[in-house]
Design a protein around this motif. Sequence first.
Motif, PDB file in Angstrom:
ATOM      1  N   UNK A   1       0.831  -1.203   0.000  1.00 44.04           N
ATOM      2  CA  UNK A   1       0.000   0.000   0.000  1.00 44.04           C
ATOM      3  C   UNK A   1       0.869   1.257   0.000  1.00 44.04           C
ATOM      4  N   UNK A   2       1.949   1.259   0.808  1.00 49.68           N
ATOM      5  CA  UNK A   2       2.819   2.437   0.876  1.00 49.68           C
ATOM      6  C   UNK A   2       3.499   2.690  -0.472  1.00 49.68           C
TER       7      UNK A   2
ATOM      8  N   UNK B   1       3.438   0.701 -12.142  1.00 45.88           N
ATOM      9  CA  UNK B   1       2.055   0.721 -11.670  1.00 45.88           C
ATOM     10  C   UNK B   1       1.374  -0.617 -11.970  1.00 45.88           C
ATOM     11  N   UNK B   2       1.580  -1.134 -13.181  1.00 45.65           N
ATOM     12  CA  UNK B   2       1.002  -2.429 -13.535  1.00 45.65           C
ATOM     13  C   UNK B   2       1.599  -3.534 -12.670  1.00 45.65           C
TER      14      UNK B   2
ATOM     15  N   UNK C   1       1.172  -7.539  -8.242  1.00 49.55           N
ATOM     16  CA  UNK C   1       1.609  -8.060  -6.938  1.00 49.55           C
ATOM     17  C   UNK C   1       0.429  -8.121  -5.975  1.00 49.55           C
ATOM     18  N   UNK C   2      -0.371  -7.072  -5.979  1.00 50.77           N
ATOM     19  CA  UNK C   2      -1.540  -7.046  -5.091  1.00 50.77           C
ATOM     20  C   UNK C   2      -2.528  -8.159  -5.449  1.00 50.77           C
TER      21      UNK C   2
ATOM     22  N   UNK D   1      -3.591 -11.445  -3.139  1.00 49.25           N
ATOM     23  CA  UNK D   1      -4.966 -11.821  -2.835  1.00 49.25           C
ATOM     24  C   UNK D   1      -5.245 -13.259  -3.284  1.00 49.25           C
ATOM     25  N   UNK D   2      -4.698 -13.637  -4.455  1.00 47.26           N
ATOM     26  CA  UNK D   2      -4.894 -15.009  -4.934  1.00 47.26           C
ATOM     27  C   UNK D   2      -4.217 -16.006  -3.998  1.00 47.26           C
ATOM     28  N   UNK D   3      -3.033 -15.638  -3.490  1.00 48.95           N
ATOM     29  CA  UNK D   3      -2.337 -16.518  -2.552  1.00 48.95           C
ATOM     30  C   UNK D   3      -3.149 -16.687  -1.273  1.00 48.95           C
ATOM     31  N   UNK D   4      -3.732 -15.596  -0.800  1.00 51.12           N
ATOM     32  CA  UNK D   4      -4.553 -15.690   0.403  1.00 51.12           C
ATOM     33  C   UNK D   4      -5.746 -16.606   0.174  1.00 51.12           C
TER      34      UNK D   4
END
Length: 322
Positions: A184-185, A241-242, A247-248, A252-255
């Motif tokens: 996020x940072x 940016x992409x 990565x985000x 989320x997919x890993x979670x």
Amino acid sequence: MSRTRLYRHGVLEAEGFPVADVSDHVADPSCAVWFDLCSPSPEELAVISEELGLHKLAVEDVLHDRQRPKLDVYDSHLFLTVYGERLDADTGQLASTEINIFVTRTALVTVRANDAFDIGEVTRRWDASRDLAKHGVGFLLHGLLDVVVDGHFEVIQALDDQIEALESDLFDGQPSRHLQRHTFALRKSLVAFRRGALPMREVVNSLLRRDLHVVEPAMAPYYQDVYDHVLRVAEWADSLRDLVSNIRETHLAQQGYRLNDIMKKLTGWAAIIAVPTMITGFYGQNVPYPGSEQPIGFWTSAIIIVAASLGLYLAFRKRDWL
């Protein structure tokens, strides 16, 4: 605190003189004057505006923070707004310094919002290219923009390194909360950086217009080099940016995958525990059944429990559920 320089016929003649003496030189076409102001008061700006004939709208923009990087053309001068960027390597936070620039035929005025931008690097850049000083204000403006864009390059390189480290953390099993906070940072810093760096394409490209009469033909290749660097920074920022978005999404997919894996294990153990519960429940009926109140009944139920539980465990392990 103000800093000043006077070039006459391409030679550095004086520096560190009072700003009040600038008016003695700006009318001389053989001179190129630079002075820098850091967080000036409205009264100081009013005096400078009167001396150089600056447009009131440009002066108002200086007094209002967070202007968009731009180039405004007035009858007697140009007005530019650019941002010097610096990235904190530890926190990933971006620090920006707004730099407002007035450009006349014989003077360059820089107004900085704070002293975080290293104006000394600009003067060192000028000193390293003394042979170009004969081109006057165009030379001074090029040195300033070159330092600003080089700073953008350093920031985008640092962001790239941190995002690359973030990719390694993503697959090395780093704590999820730390990864989310860092992602996020970096995303926030990248958005703020793009807001200050991407409009520089329009600013530098507009300066290359011949009708502005700021860039002499001999200085055009140097400005073109700055423009190429601006384009590289912009393209690099778009790719990062992409990458941050990917990565985000991967995180989320890993979670989701970990949650599914946990649910499979819980379901498998629940199924194994359900078998003894069913068997003991059957043998706990308050009616006669084969082996009721006899040792054979206990051993039969125990063997069935062990065999069924072991069979389910081996079946789940084979399917990688446990």
